[in-house]
Design a protein around this motif. Structure first.
Motif, mmCIF file in Angstrom:
data_model
loop_
_atom_site.group_PDB
_atom_site.id
_atom_site.type_symbol
_atom_site.label_atom_id
_atom_site.label_comp_id
_atom_site.label_asym_id
_atom_site.label_seq_id
_atom_site.Cartn_x
_atom_site.Cartn_y
_atom_site.Cartn_z
ATOM 1 N N LYS A 69 64.539 129.099 82.071
ATOM 2 C CA LYS A 69 63.541 129.271 81.215
ATOM 3 C C LYS A 69 63.631 128.698 79.853
ATOM 4 N N SER A 70 64.629 128.754 79.078
ATOM 5 C CA SER A 70 64.989 128.193 77.975
ATOM 6 C C SER A 70 64.527 126.610 77.946
ATOM 7 N N ALA A 89 56.816 128.285 69.536
ATOM 8 C CA ALA A 89 57.713 128.395 70.887
ATOM 9 C C ALA A 89 59.003 128.158 70.549
ATOM 10 N N GLN A 104 58.319 122.425 76.912
ATOM 11 C CA GLN A 104 56.874 122.841 76.870
ATOM 12 C C GLN A 104 56.397 122.810 75.064
ATOM 13 N N ALA A 105 57.306 123.286 74.529
ATOM 14 C CA ALA A 105 57.074 123.292 73.048
ATOM 15 C C ALA A 105 57.222 121.948 72.326
ATOM 16 N N ASN A 134 62.583 124.856 79.815
ATOM 17 C CA ASN A 134 61.216 124.665 80.432
ATOM 18 C C ASN A 134 60.468 125.110 79.179
ATOM 19 N N LYS A 135 60.788 126.120 78.292
ATOM 20 C CA LYS A 135 60.211 126.717 77.113
ATOM 21 C C LYS A 135 60.312 125.659 76.088
ATOM 22 N N SER A 136 61.550 125.160 75.935
ATOM 23 C CA SER A 136 61.690 124.105 74.799
ATOM 24 C C SER A 136 60.886 122.769 75.082
ATOM 25 N N VAL A 150 62.488 130.121 71.298
ATOM 26 C CA VAL A 150 63.931 129.525 72.137
ATOM 27 C C VAL A 150 65.110 129.823 71.396
#
Length: 219
Positions: free
Chosen positions: A27-28, A43, A34-35, A30-32, A47
């Motif tokens: 998740k981390s 966002a 996407q940010a 993917n979030k980073s 993270v």
């Protein structure tokens, strides 16, 4: 019999914690990423703020593993299962650190328009996250065929890494005013390459678990 059942219960708890730390790290990253693509500084900060969860879980895994070795004195494959859990947790924690590093680079780039489409970098991210998922599946299933596939995917990441570095360095010669952003993109490319390397390390740990000997899958 009761002692043995308790040992296997603790081993199951160890595996469940590895499932959790692996999920958090996936998740981390993917979030980073996407940010980065959305230039979302908030966002990216999230993270960084949430990284403590991975660090805490790694500590819990290490503590449980050490307790298992001290109290149960496992041998052969059971001992390898405990040792491998410690090693995999360490690799996953490092992968989460690379997700944080990408978030930090995203913050440094800020709202500035990206100098180029992130085609190769996006491909590297996709492969790297797939490698994490597949390497953990190979661990859960003790499947060396899946582990070998992870190593093969790493070759693709390395190839993309080389192409992207050359592309960015050439771009730096043409657009020196964009050098700060290009530098951050070079860092991000390196972080993804290292992320994939740690997924390969997990695959190597699976080989050790199943075969009882070390294999270098990065050759």
């Amino acid at each position: 019999m009761v002692v043995r059942e308790r040992f296997h219960g603790d081993l199951k708890a160890l595996r469940e914690k590895l499932v959790e730390i692996g999920s958090l790290t996936e998740k981390s990253i993917n979030k980073s990423f996407q940010a980065l693509t959305e230039k979302d500084v908030e966002a990216a900060l999230a993270v960084i703020d949430e990284d403590y969860k991975v660090d805490r879980l790694e500590e819990e895994i290490n503590d449980l593993a050490i307790l298992l070795i001290a109290k149960q004195q496992p041998v052969a494959v059971d001992l390898r299962r405990v040792i491998v859990a410690i090693k995999i947790a360490s690799d996953i924690e490092r992968m989460a650190d690379f997700a944080v590093n990408i978030a930090k680079s995203t913050i440094r780039i800020g709202k500035e328009p990206l100098i180029k489409p992130l085609e190769h970098i996006t491909q590297m991210h996709k492969l790297a996250t797939e490698m994490l998922s597949l390497s953990l599946k190979s661990y859960y299933e003790e499947d060396i065929i899946l582990a070998k596939k992870v190593a093969e995917m790493d070759d693709q990441v390395d190839s993309l890494y080389g192409e992207t570095i050359i592309e960015l360095l050439n771009l730096a010669k043409e657009k020196q005013e964009a050098l700060p952003q290009i530098t951050q993109l070079l860092f991000i490319t390196r972080y993804l390459e290292r992320f994939a390397d740690h997924a390969t390390n997990i695959a190597e740990s699976v080989f050790y678990l199943v075969k009882g000997k070390r294999y270098d899958l990065n050759e």
